[in-house]
Design a protein around this motif. Sequence first.
Motif, PDB file in Angstrom:
ATOM      1  N   ASP A  54       0.878   2.480  -3.620  1.00 14.67           N
ATOM      2  CA  ASP A  54       0.314   3.822  -3.505  1.00 14.67           C
ATOM      3  C   ASP A  54       0.617   4.439  -2.153  1.00 14.67           C
ATOM      4  OD1 ASP A  54      -0.663   3.647  -6.023  1.00 14.67           O
ATOM      5  OD2 ASP A  54      -2.652   2.926  -5.408  1.00 14.67           O
ATOM      6  N   ASP A  55       0.873   3.572  -1.187  1.00 15.76           N
ATOM      7  CA  ASP A  55       1.025   4.039   0.177  1.00 15.76           C
ATOM      8  C   ASP A  55       2.375   3.578   0.715  1.00 15.76           C
ATOM      9  OD1 ASP A  55       0.331   4.744   2.897  1.00 15.76           O
ATOM     10  OD2 ASP A  55       0.018   2.599   3.224  1.00 15.76           O
ATOM     11  N   PHE A  56       3.121   4.493   1.344  1.00 21.93           N
ATOM     12  CA  PHE A  56       4.443   4.102   1.806  1.00 21.93           C
ATOM     13  C   PHE A  56       4.387   3.005   2.859  1.00 21.93           C
ATOM     14  CE2 PHE A  56       7.927   4.394   4.914  1.00 21.93           C
ATOM     15  CZ  PHE A  56       8.932   3.901   4.102  1.00 21.93           C
ATOM     16  N   MET A  57       3.430   3.068   3.762  1.00 22.16           N
ATOM     17  CA  MET A  57       3.409   2.045   4.811  1.00 22.16           C
ATOM     18  C   MET A  57       3.130   0.657   4.223  1.00 22.16           C
ATOM     19  SD  MET A  57       4.569   3.357   7.481  1.00 22.16           S
ATOM     20  CE  MET A  57       4.449   1.825   8.389  1.00 22.16           C
ATOM     21  N   ALA A  58       2.354   0.616   3.145  1.00 20.30           N
ATOM     22  CA  ALA A  58       2.159  -0.670   2.469  1.00 20.30           C
ATOM     23  C   ALA A  58       3.494  -1.166   1.897  1.00 20.30           C
ATOM     24  CB  ALA A  58       1.119  -0.538   1.361  1.00 20.30           C
ATOM     25  N   ALA A  59       4.261  -0.230   1.352  1.00 19.33           N
ATOM     26  CA  ALA A  59       5.582  -0.599   0.823  1.00 19.33           C
ATOM     27  C   ALA A  59       6.481  -1.115   1.939  1.00 19.33           C
ATOM     28  CB  ALA A  59       6.222   0.609   0.126  1.00 19.33           C
ATOM     29  N   GLU A  91       9.242  -5.557   4.774  1.00 18.05           N
ATOM     30  CA  GLU A  91       9.508  -6.366   5.966  1.00 18.05           C
ATOM     31  C   GLU A  91       9.128  -7.827   5.715  1.00 18.05           C
ATOM     32  OE1 GLU A  91       7.137  -5.734   9.518  1.00 18.05           O
ATOM     33  OE2 GLU A  91       8.816  -6.377  10.798  1.00 18.05           O
ATOM     34  N   ALA A  92       7.960  -8.008   5.112  1.00 20.89           N
ATOM     35  CA  ALA A  92       7.496  -9.379   4.851  1.00 20.89           C
ATOM     36  C   ALA A  92       8.458 -10.123   3.936  1.00 20.89           C
ATOM     37  CB  ALA A  92       6.091  -9.345   4.249  1.00 20.89           C
ATOM     38  N   ILE A 119       7.763   5.013 -13.040  1.00 20.86           N
ATOM     39  CA  ILE A 119       7.149   5.277 -11.734  1.00 20.86           C
ATOM     40  C   ILE A 119       5.989   6.244 -11.857  1.00 20.86           C
ATOM     41  CG2 ILE A 119       7.624   6.293  -9.468  1.00 20.86           C
ATOM     42  CD1 ILE A 119      10.631   5.270 -10.115  1.00 20.86           C
ATOM     43  N   LYS A 120       4.879   5.871 -11.258  1.00 24.00           N
ATOM     44  CA  LYS A 120       3.709   6.753 -11.304  1.00 24.00           C
ATOM     45  C   LYS A 120       3.821   7.850 -10.252  1.00 24.00           C
ATOM     46  CE  LYS A 120       0.443   3.348 -13.035  1.00 24.00           C
ATOM     47  NZ  LYS A 120       0.356   2.065 -12.306  1.00 24.00           N
ATOM     48  N   ALA A 121       3.130   8.957 -10.519  1.00 28.74           N
ATOM     49  CA  ALA A 121       3.140  10.065  -9.565  1.00 28.74           C
ATOM     50  C   ALA A 121       2.624   9.568  -8.224  1.00 28.74           C
ATOM     51  CB  ALA A 121       2.267  11.210 -10.074  1.00 28.74           C
ATOM     52  N   GLY A 122       3.302   9.951  -7.177  1.00 24.86           N
ATOM     53  CA  GLY A 122       2.845   9.611  -5.834  1.00 24.86           C
ATOM     54  C   GLY A 122       3.172   8.199  -5.381  1.00 24.86           C
ATOM     55  N   GLN A 123       3.865   7.454  -6.217  1.00 25.03           N
ATOM     56  CA  GLN A 123       4.161   6.073  -5.844  1.00 25.03           C
ATOM     57  C   GLN A 123       5.389   5.963  -4.930  1.00 25.03           C
ATOM     58  OE1 GLN A 123       4.390   3.686  -9.429  1.00 25.03           O
ATOM     59  NE2 GLN A 123       2.725   2.355  -8.736  1.00 25.03           N
ATOM     60  N   SER A 124       5.238   5.158  -3.903  1.00 26.77           N
ATOM     61  CA  SER A 124       6.394   4.709  -3.138  1.00 26.77           C
ATOM     62  C   SER A 124       6.855   3.402  -3.762  1.00 26.77           C
ATOM     63  CB  SER A 124       6.011   4.486  -1.679  1.00 26.77           C
ATOM     64  OG  SER A 124       5.654   5.716  -1.078  1.00 26.77           O
TER      65      SER A 124
END
Lengths: 466, 466
Positions: free
Chosen positions: A225-230, A235-236, A267-272
């Motif tokens: 849901d969040d780009f930074m989580a992606a 990276e991990a 892909i859901k709306a707003g998904q990264s």
Amino acid sequence: MSISAFRAELGDIPQEDNPRLVQQRSRDHYWYSPILKAKLDHVTAEVVVSPRSNDEVKTVLAAAFRHGVAITPRGAGTGNYGQAMPLSGGAMLNLMNMDKVLDIKPDRVRAQAGAVLEEMDHQTRAAVHGELRFHPSTYRMASIGGFIAGGSGGVGSVRWGGLRNLGSILGLKVITCEAEPRELDLEGEDILKVAHAYGTNGIIVEAEMPLAPAHDWIDMIVGFDDFMAAARFAEAVALQDGLLVKEVAPCAAPIPEAYFNRHKPYIKAGQSVVLIMVAPVSAAAMTLFTSHSRGEMLYRSDRASEEELKRLPPVYELAWNHTTLRALKVDPSITYLQTRYPTIDHVEKIVSLLGDELPMHIEMTRQDGIVTFAGLPLVRYTTEARLEEIIRIHEDNGCNVFNPHRYTLEEGGMKRTDQKQLDFKREADPRGILNPGKMVAWENPDFDFKAGKAWLFDGLNPVHAA
Amino acid sequence: MSISAFRAELGDIPQEDNPRLVQQRSRDHYWYSPILKAKLDHVTAEVVVSPRSNDEVKTVLAAAFRHGVAITPRGAGTGNYGQAMPLSGGAMLNLMNMDKVLDIKPDRVRAQAGAVLEEMDHQTRAAVHGELRFHPSTYRMASIGGFIAGGSGGVGSVRWGGLRNLGSILGLKVITCEAEPRELDLEGEDILKVAHAYGTNGIIVEAEMPLAPAHDWIDMIVGFDDFMAAARFAEAVALQDGLLVKEVAPCAAPIPEAYFNRHKPYIKAGQSVVLIMVAPVSAAAMTLFTSHSRGEMLYRSDRASEEELKRLPPVYELAWNHTTLRALKVDPSITYLQTRYPTIDHVEKIVSLLGDELPMHIEMTRQDGIVTFAGLPLVRYTTEARLEEIIRIHEDNGCNVFNPHRYTLEEGGMKRTDQKQLDFKREADPRGILNPGKMVAWENPDFDFKAGKAWLFDGLNPVHAA
Ligand SMILES: Cc1cc2nc3c(=O)[nH]c(=O)nc-3n(C[C@H](O)[C@H](O)[C@H](O)COP(=O)(O)OP(=O)(O)OC[C@H]3O[C@@H](n4cnc5c(N)ncnc54)[C@H](O)[C@@H]3O)c2cc1C
Ligand SMILES: Cc1cc2nc3c(=O)[nH]c(=O)nc-3n(C[C@H](O)[C@H](O)[C@H](O)COP(=O)(O)OP(=O)(O)OC[C@H]3O[C@@H](n4cnc5c(N)ncnc54)[C@H](O)[C@@H]3O)c2cc1C
């Protein structure tokens, strides 16, 4: 220069002078950049010459040398910076007729410059279960010679680094542009003289490349849901030494839903998303890691139906500059940058500063042994001034930009002369006939890269009369 | 506990009770540590039982459960921490009769626990040109089960990380110690319950491991006058993404000349070396890099004579804990530490503080995606107090120490309970019969690891009468 005298000396080497076809072959993907598009749109050669052997290449180069005809080598013409565009007209040297795979060993392959990367892998897979360590996302079209002369890395660079790394290219055979063209076999550090020199100092006719083991790579698309989580997940994954991956690329919303046409239903709306290629041997561990990281498995090719596999492009054709390509097809006002974010905090900073003006796209790569965020963010282009500002914002925040809106070696890259390449040009192309205008150090040794102005090649002329 | 009642239930499963042989099989390489040597020298089991099948393992474990006989599993007994030593006597469970390679696929291999690592590679190389990603330097003796239960990583970890990484072990078959022993197939994160648990919570009978491509690795020994130059070179090599290496280990003078007996003729007085294994495809690039770094190529196996190849052990048998072994053979007063230096500056600091009291030996490894200095420095041992001081000097300077002078899981490793392993022990070994005394959390949940004292297992007794 006399094009007609030059052409007269080529015997039965195939030539093409239909202006429309010549213009087509005089272009690459320079139009990704609104700036290059404005500057280079009129550029065209006068003839396309398509040698079929090393000897024919020598014949062409000797004739060009004698008559002072500019020669611009060309593979598939998929470069993005106008590298393969004939700024001074003259002749395009099309290498695609020289496309044979010459020798396959368990750990290496030797091919002619015009061999297409996918075809090389096809043959090495069959012969020794090997494949190229990495390839550009233009895998299905690009030539090995064009990749070496004009590319940098790509799918697989998350594990193997890029072309400029020691050991990434094993050997090159190069033909010089002199009265009597010579065939040189370059090895070791000599390779660096010619690699990524845009063909300005020798024509690559053969290349020997290391092979990695081939796998039936599985495509995965993981949603957040969040780009930074992606980005953190990406990276991990790249840091997991035990997970054999070939591609890891986070793309911020709205890129996936807006531009990945065929994949939209997944892909859901707003998904990264994070685009992944993983070896079967690591698929279970990857699935586990994904669910631990609260990623949503949106698609995996090993669970897809025949019909889906036929309909959907491979994940790597959503990645690297294909991300840009897909965006451009939907929204022609979009362009892109090439950046490098030293840490995830730098990514976060730039994302917070530029938001949707710069839809973020990152390729996880290894650079000098370190997992790095190589950015290929999209840019919602307004003006050249604003683009320069976006570059400055990057630099002010400790992020590097490799400007893809420049057609010279120096301005796109390290912003300084590569002395090895320049020295080799003196030797291999004394008349400065090869791909004129691409090496600032040759044309204008005193140019000040720090002054902030783009360098303009004097010889950037409309078509010469023959 | 009644050993004789236990033995009576084993049918024709091979047993050995000759006290000398049993004592031999009750030992591992605990004597590398003067501290463990003093503590464990008297330890021995009463019988060695050598099952030949999963069913026989079940028979042994059911009988042990009934009669309360301690069971200590054993592979080749090459562990260094007394992991495989029967602190409460009882029976050794020798797995080396279960040594079959069961299944080979292009990217993975499945074998019984007692399969010897070198033999596994031998078979996978022939079948699919594959080999284990990494192996301990005890490659020619160690079992896959013992490696998974007691080891961490080794030759190849510079590329692939270690056993604890996600994806390094694909699956385990484990037999529990209950009234009716169960066979459990562990996958994904369940693997972590049993991996590196010293056999305290289940007997591994099968393991499935990923394969990497096999190469005819070339041994190289590169000399430097100065150890820090060697260490810097080693780090640079490990960071070269394009150089395919399997082993990179800097060893400070006088280690090479003093302890590498067979290689002495190749090494100059006062020289530090870097031990390297490189794939043929990267050999030329490595040679180039070596001469650029002013390293002296002292030895390379691809240029060695038949006679040299016969006489000299492979480079990996100079590395990892073989470095220690070779030093111990020459100078029995030597012991070692296991450390981690976050950066080259930490290495330099420790070398400058401890000098020749701590002849430095480092293994370049990847840990969580980052090239790291894993230290296995030798120690010129004087007293236990001084050894503790050396550990403290490390910790005070920001370097981790994994104490190899402890026989418990916790004290050698992370200094805290592994909850997953403990929970699984409750389930798989409710009577606490498997390898007693090795998991502090089981024996003494309230032990304070920070108090600085070694934990001593109560049950560490002389041999029981039957
Ligand atoms: C959608 C898209 C995605 C891309 N993704 C990537 C990517 O992931 N990674 C990447 O590195 N690049 C990427 N690129 C850029 C480009 O596709 C690659 O670098 C590709 O390998 C170039 O090969 P080509 O045969 O098309 O070369 P061309 O474009 O024909 O030539 C590239 C340069 O090399 C010179 N040249 C060509 N052949 C020779 C020769 N035989 N001897 C000497 N000089 C020669 C040309 O003059 C030109 O300067 C992408 C481009 C596009 C459009
Ligand atoms: C010279 C030398 C060099 C070494 N180098 C390395 C190195 O590079 N990397 C490294 O990681 N280690 C190293 N070691 C330690 C050791 O050799 C390895 O970890 C090796 O893999 C252990 O295998 P083994 O069969 O000898 O196990 P053992 O020593 O027999 O057993 C190890 C542990 O596992 C338990 N165990 C054994 N088999 C099973 C089973 N089937 N199920 C459950 N538990 C079991 C034992 O009880 C014991 O606790 C080295 C040791 C020496 C002496």
